[in-house]
Design an enzyme around this catalytic site. Structure first.
Site, short mmCIF file in Angstrom:
data_model
loop_
_atom_site.label_atom_id
_atom_site.label_comp_id
_atom_site.label_asym_id
_atom_site.label_seq_id
_atom_site.Cartn_x
_atom_site.Cartn_y
_atom_site.Cartn_z
N GLU A 28 30.57 72.62 6.42
CA GLU A 28 31.35 71.73 6.27
C GLU A 28 31.29 70.53 6.84
OE1 GLU A 28 32.13 69.45 3.32
OE2 GLU A 28 32.70 71.63 2.71
N LEU A 35 25.53 49.85 1.31
CA LEU A 35 24.58 50.95 0.67
C LEU A 35 23.28 51.38 0.83
CD1 LEU A 35 26.02 51.31 -2.77
CD2 LEU A 35 26.56 53.09 -0.76
N ASP A 38 23.55 63.67 0.69
CA ASP A 38 23.27 64.35 -0.51
C ASP A 38 22.63 65.77 0.39
OD1 ASP A 38 24.26 62.89 -2.24
OD2 ASP A 38 22.96 61.83 -3.25
#
Length: 128
Positions: A69, A86, A95
């Protein structure tokens, strides 16, 4: 500050540990998932201790999830810095890092079930 080249320099180690703790504090303050994972880990370790189950596998699984994490948080920050707009590759990086945390979390859940369910079952069975 330049390094003196010695890996055994206590001042250097202490300074590095301070940076590491700053990163952990930042993640705890800014990442809801990290806070959830910290407290889930604490709960798992407390339950393991109360049930006298082996602590090492539970602690290692918790450390893996929390470590990944932190890596995920760092990667997200770097990607946001490098690509504020983006971009498909930025999405892939974020992802994939999130996927690593998900896989580790699933593995930690399996470890928790394998290590904690038998003594929990025995404890609950002792009530009847």
């Amino acid at each position: 500050m330049r390094s003196d080249g010695s890996a055994l320099n206590l001042r250097r180690w202490w300074r590095s540990a301070g940076f590491a703790w700053a990163g952990i504090r930042h993640a705890y303050r800014s990442q809801a998932n990290f806070r959830i994972e910290v407290w889930a880990g604490v709960l798992a370790l407390v339950v393991a201790a109360l049930l006298r189950a082996p602590l090492a596998p539970v602690a290692l699984a918790c450390a893996l999830v929390l470590g990944l994490e932190l890596v995920n948080t760092a990667l997200e920050a770097v990607v946001d810095l490098a690509s504020p707009e983006l971009h498909p590759l930025a999405k892939v990086a974020k992802d994939a890092a999130a996927g690593a945390v998900l896989i580790a979390s699933a593995g930690a859940l399996v470890v928790g079930l394998v290590v904690l369910l038998p003594p929990l079952w025995a404890w609950v069975g002792g009530w009847g």
